[in-house]
Design a protein around this motif. Structure first.
Motif, PDB file in Angstrom:
ATOM      1  N   ILE A   1       0.861  -1.178   0.000  1.00  0.00           N
ATOM      2  CA  ILE A   1       0.000   0.000   0.000  1.00  0.00           C
ATOM      3  C   ILE A   1       0.898   1.229   0.000  1.00  0.00           C
ATOM      4  O   ILE A   1       1.884   1.276   0.718  1.00  0.00           O
ATOM      5  CB  ILE A   1      -0.912   0.032   1.243  1.00  0.00           C
ATOM      6  CG1 ILE A   1      -1.803  -1.215   1.264  1.00  0.00           C
ATOM      7  CG2 ILE A   1      -1.768   1.282   1.250  1.00  0.00           C
ATOM      8  CD1 ILE A   1      -2.798  -1.222   2.403  1.00  0.00           C
ATOM      9  N   ARG A   2       0.551   2.173  -0.852  1.00  0.00           N
ATOM     10  CA  ARG A   2       1.396   3.366  -0.954  1.00  0.00           C
ATOM     11  C   ARG A   2       0.551   4.626  -0.961  1.00  0.00           C
ATOM     12  O   ARG A   2      -0.647   4.586  -1.208  1.00  0.00           O
ATOM     13  CB  ARG A   2       2.210   3.311  -2.241  1.00  0.00           C
ATOM     14  CG  ARG A   2       3.293   2.257  -2.239  1.00  0.00           C
ATOM     15  CD  ARG A   2       4.044   2.281  -3.540  1.00  0.00           C
ATOM     16  NE  ARG A   2       3.200   1.874  -4.635  1.00  0.00           N
ATOM     17  CZ  ARG A   2       3.156   0.638  -5.121  1.00  0.00           C
ATOM     18  NH1 ARG A   2       3.919  -0.293  -4.607  1.00  0.00           N
ATOM     19  NH2 ARG A   2       2.350   0.344  -6.104  1.00  0.00           N
ATOM     20  N   VAL A   3       1.215   5.725  -0.725  1.00  0.00           N
ATOM     21  CA  VAL A   3       0.552   7.023  -0.802  1.00  0.00           C
ATOM     22  C   VAL A   3       1.016   7.706  -2.072  1.00  0.00           C
ATOM     23  O   VAL A   3       2.187   7.643  -2.431  1.00  0.00           O
ATOM     24  CB  VAL A   3       0.888   7.891   0.425  1.00  0.00           C
ATOM     25  CG1 VAL A   3       0.255   9.271   0.282  1.00  0.00           C
ATOM     26  CG2 VAL A   3       0.407   7.222   1.698  1.00  0.00           C
ATOM     27  N   GLU A   4       0.076   8.299  -2.771  1.00  0.00           N
ATOM     28  CA  GLU A   4       0.387   8.935  -4.043  1.00  0.00           C
ATOM     29  C   GLU A   4       0.011  10.414  -3.973  1.00  0.00           C
ATOM     30  O   GLU A   4      -1.073  10.752  -3.531  1.00  0.00           O
ATOM     31  CB  GLU A   4      -0.416   8.227  -5.124  1.00  0.00           C
ATOM     32  CG  GLU A   4      -0.178   8.715  -6.523  1.00  0.00           C
ATOM     33  CD  GLU A   4      -1.097   7.998  -7.503  1.00  0.00           C
ATOM     34  OE1 GLU A   4      -1.047   6.753  -7.565  1.00  0.00           O
ATOM     35  OE2 GLU A   4      -1.894   8.677  -8.169  1.00  0.00           O
ATOM     36  N   TYR A   5       0.938  11.263  -4.415  1.00  0.00           N
ATOM     37  CA  TYR A   5       0.720  12.705  -4.349  1.00  0.00           C
ATOM     38  C   TYR A   5       0.473  13.265  -5.741  1.00  0.00           C
ATOM     39  O   TYR A   5       1.285  13.081  -6.637  1.00  0.00           O
ATOM     40  CB  TYR A   5       1.926  13.407  -3.745  1.00  0.00           C
ATOM     41  CG  TYR A   5       2.236  12.981  -2.333  1.00  0.00           C
ATOM     42  CD1 TYR A   5       2.893  11.780  -2.081  1.00  0.00           C
ATOM     43  CD2 TYR A   5       1.877  13.760  -1.253  1.00  0.00           C
ATOM     44  CE1 TYR A   5       3.171  11.378  -0.791  1.00  0.00           C
ATOM     45  CE2 TYR A   5       2.153  13.364   0.048  1.00  0.00           C
ATOM     46  CZ  TYR A   5       2.797  12.178   0.267  1.00  0.00           C
ATOM     47  OH  TYR A   5       3.071  11.777   1.545  1.00  0.00           O
ATOM     48  N   ASP A   6      -0.626  13.919  -5.872  1.00  0.00           N
ATOM     49  CA  ASP A   6      -0.977  14.594  -7.118  1.00  0.00           C
ATOM     50  C   ASP A   6      -0.518  16.041  -6.959  1.00  0.00           C
ATOM     51  O   ASP A   6      -1.066  16.784  -6.152  1.00  0.00           O
ATOM     52  CB  ASP A   6      -2.500  14.504  -7.273  1.00  0.00           C
ATOM     53  CG  ASP A   6      -2.985  15.005  -8.609  1.00  0.00           C
ATOM     54  OD1 ASP A   6      -2.143  15.338  -9.462  1.00  0.00           O
ATOM     55  OD2 ASP A   6      -4.210  15.066  -8.790  1.00  0.00           O
ATOM     56  N   VAL A   7       0.500  16.433  -7.715  1.00  0.00           N
ATOM     57  CA  VAL A   7       1.099  17.755  -7.495  1.00  0.00           C
ATOM     58  C   VAL A   7       1.286  18.546  -8.785  1.00  0.00           C
ATOM     59  O   VAL A   7       1.098  18.026  -9.883  1.00  0.00           O
ATOM     60  CB  VAL A   7       2.482  17.627  -6.821  1.00  0.00           C
ATOM     61  CG1 VAL A   7       2.381  16.856  -5.520  1.00  0.00           C
ATOM     62  CG2 VAL A   7       3.486  16.964  -7.759  1.00  0.00           C
ATOM     63  N   VAL A   8       1.658  19.782  -8.608  1.00  0.00           N
ATOM     64  CA  VAL A   8       2.186  20.590  -9.705  1.00  0.00           C
ATOM     65  C   VAL A   8       3.593  20.971  -9.288  1.00  0.00           C
ATOM     66  O   VAL A   8       3.794  21.514  -8.198  1.00  0.00           O
ATOM     67  CB  VAL A   8       1.338  21.854  -9.958  1.00  0.00           C
ATOM     68  CG1 VAL A   8       2.010  22.736 -11.004  1.00  0.00           C
ATOM     69  CG2 VAL A   8      -0.058  21.479 -10.417  1.00  0.00           C
ATOM     70  N   CYS A   9       4.563  20.643 -10.125  1.00  0.00           N
ATOM     71  CA  CYS A   9       5.951  20.879  -9.745  1.00  0.00           C
ATOM     72  C   CYS A   9       6.360  22.331  -9.952  1.00  0.00           C
ATOM     73  O   CYS A   9       5.637  23.112 -10.573  1.00  0.00           O
ATOM     74  CB  CYS A   9       6.881  19.941 -10.511  1.00  0.00           C
ATOM     75  SG  CYS A   9       7.089  20.373 -12.241  1.00  0.00           S
ATOM     76  N   ALA A  10       7.506  22.671  -9.419  1.00  0.00           N
ATOM     77  CA  ALA A  10       7.978  24.055  -9.463  1.00  0.00           C
ATOM     78  C   ALA A  10       8.071  24.572 -10.899  1.00  0.00           C
ATOM     79  O   ALA A  10       7.695  25.710 -11.191  1.00  0.00           O
ATOM     80  CB  ALA A  10       9.334  24.155  -8.778  1.00  0.00           C
ATOM     81  N   THR A  11       8.553  23.718 -11.787  1.00  0.00           N
ATOM     82  CA  THR A  11       8.709  24.133 -13.182  1.00  0.00           C
ATOM     83  C   THR A  11       7.376  24.493 -13.831  1.00  0.00           C
ATOM     84  O   THR A  11       7.302  25.392 -14.665  1.00  0.00           O
ATOM     85  CB  THR A  11       9.353  23.000 -13.994  1.00  0.00           C
ATOM     86  OG1 THR A  11      10.501  22.539 -13.293  1.00  0.00           O
ATOM     87  CG2 THR A  11       9.754  23.488 -15.371  1.00  0.00           C
ATOM     88  N   CYS A  12       6.344  23.770 -13.450  1.00  0.00           N
ATOM     89  CA  CYS A  12       5.046  23.977 -14.082  1.00  0.00           C
ATOM     90  C   CYS A  12       4.188  25.002 -13.355  1.00  0.00           C
ATOM     91  O   CYS A  12       3.130  25.378 -13.860  1.00  0.00           O
ATOM     92  CB  CYS A  12       4.290  22.656 -14.154  1.00  0.00           C
ATOM     93  SG  CYS A  12       5.098  21.462 -15.232  1.00  0.00           S
ATOM     94  N   THR A  13       4.636  25.421 -12.179  1.00  0.00           N
ATOM     95  CA  THR A  13       3.864  26.419 -11.452  1.00  0.00           C
ATOM     96  C   THR A  13       4.062  27.779 -12.109  1.00  0.00           C
ATOM     97  O   THR A  13       5.190  28.213 -12.283  1.00  0.00           O
ATOM     98  CB  THR A  13       4.315  26.512  -9.990  1.00  0.00           C
ATOM     99  OG1 THR A  13       4.178  25.226  -9.388  1.00  0.00           O
ATOM    100  CG2 THR A  13       3.463  27.512  -9.222  1.00  0.00           C
ATOM    101  N   PRO A  14       2.961  28.432 -12.497  1.00  0.00           N
ATOM    102  CA  PRO A  14       3.107  29.754 -13.092  1.00  0.00           C
ATOM    103  C   PRO A  14       3.684  30.698 -12.045  1.00  0.00           C
ATOM    104  O   PRO A  14       3.032  31.041 -11.078  1.00  0.00           O
ATOM    105  CB  PRO A  14       1.679  30.152 -13.468  1.00  0.00           C
ATOM    106  CG  PRO A  14       0.780  29.108 -12.929  1.00  0.00           C
ATOM    107  CD  PRO A  14       1.582  28.000 -12.373  1.00  0.00           C
ATOM    108  N   THR A  15       4.932  31.071 -12.277  1.00  0.00           N
ATOM    109  CA  THR A  15       5.587  31.938 -11.300  1.00  0.00           C
ATOM    110  C   THR A  15       5.240  33.392 -11.544  1.00  0.00           C
ATOM    111  O   THR A  15       4.530  33.720 -12.492  1.00  0.00           O
ATOM    112  CB  THR A  15       7.110  31.774 -11.394  1.00  0.00           C
ATOM    113  OG1 THR A  15       7.480  31.791 -12.767  1.00  0.00           O
ATOM    114  CG2 THR A  15       7.553  30.482 -10.762  1.00  0.00           C
TER     115      THR A  15
END
Lengths: 141, 141
Positions: B125-139
Motif C-alpha cells: 500500500i502506498r501514498v500517491e501525491y498529485d502535485v504541480v511541480c515548481a517548473t510547471c507552477t506559473p511563477t
DNA sequence: ATTAGTGCAAAAACTTTGCAATAGC
DNA sequence: GCTATTGCAAAGTTTTTGCACTAAT
C-alpha cells in the motif's frame, strides 16, 4: 449535470466551452470504468459523428492539466482517465493491470498535505493498493 | 549486491538467472530515476552489446509480475520502472508528469491491509501525491 | 476580431509478436 | 535433453503533429 453547468465548469477551468468538450467531460464523468481515449471516442461516435480521436486525446490532456479528470496509466500503458465525482482510491493488479475502485474511507488518506521538497504544490493525496486480483491468483489445482 | 546474489534472487522468484536478467535487475536497482525500457537498454548497451530492446521489455514484465520491480506508467505513458530498494512514495506532476520520490515517513501508509472486495490479495500500500511541480507552477510574471 | 479548439491524415513513438538460435536447469 | 529465454525483424497499437478550418469569447 446539465450541459450549461458543464460549460460553466469548463470556463471556470480556463477552457472554452465547446461542444466536443462538454460532450467529452460528460462522457468521462458518466463512465466509471476508467475509459481509454478510444473508449470515449466510441461512446460518443453516435451522438458526435464528426468527433475525431485526436480531439479526444487533446481534450483529455487539457482536462487532466486543469484537474477536471484524473489520469491513470498504470493499467495497460494506455491512457486511462477517471472523471467520477467522489475521490476514491485504486487497487491495481500487478499481474494483469486491472483497476479496482476502493472506498476511500477504508484507508483515509492523509488530509493535510505535508511539506514536500522542491516547491511541489500538492493538489490531492491518495492511497494506492498494489494487489493480485482473484483472476490472477493461482487457485487450487 | 553481487551478480551471484542477484542470480539467487531471480531463482527464488521463479525466474532463470540468465546473463541479461542479472544485468537488467542490477541496472534497475541502481537507476533511481524511474527509467524507461529504452533507458535501461541504453544503459546496458556498452556492457551488453547483444542485448535487445524486446528482451528488456520482456524481462521487465517478468520482474513486475514477480514483484522484483515496481511498474510506473503514470508519468508519460511509457513504461517506467522503479527497482530501488526501500519502498517509497511518489509525487506526480499533473502538468508535465514528472515523478518525484517522497519520503514514506512523511505520510506513513496504512500498514494493515483492510478487507478488500473481490478477493484482492494486497501486496503493498502506498501514498500517491498529485502535485504541480515548481517548473510547471506559473511563477510571478 | 482574436484566439483557442477541431478534424483529418500522416508521422512518430512505444510495445508486442513470431521464430530460429541459445543458454539454464 | 528439455524448456525458458534471447535476439532480430516485422507488425501492431497508441499517441502526437501539422495545418487549414471553425467556433467561442
Amino acid at each position: 449535470m446539465t450541459a450549461s453547468e458543464q460549460a460553466e465548469r469548463l470556463r471556470a477551468a480556463g477552457l472554452k466551452a465547446t461542444g466536443p468538450r462538454v460532450a467529452i467531460l460528460d462522457a468521462v464523468e458518466r463512465n466509471c470504468k476508467h475509459p481509454s481515449a478510444e473508449d470515449i471516442y466510441h461512446e460518443l461516435a453516435e451522438s458526435h459523428p464528426s468527433l475525431s480521436l485526436s480531439t479526444v486525446y487533446g481534450t483529455l490532456s487539457a482536462f487532466v492539466k486543469a484537474g477536471l479528470v484524473r489520469k491513470l496509466s498504470e493499467f495497460d500503458g494506455r491512457l486511462r482517465v477517471d472523471g467520477t465525482k467522489p475521490p476514491h482510491d485504486h487497487a491495481i493488479c500487478r499481474m494483469c493491470g486491472a483497476i479496482f475502485d476502493i472506498e476511500p474511507n477504508l484507508n483515509p488518506a492523509p488530509a493535510a498535505p505535508p511539506e514536500l521538497p522542491g516547491g511541489l504544490a500538492v493538489l490531492e493525496i491518495r492511497v494506492e493498493y498494489d494487489v493480485v486480483c482473484a483472476t490472477c491468483t493461482p487457485t487450487s489445482i
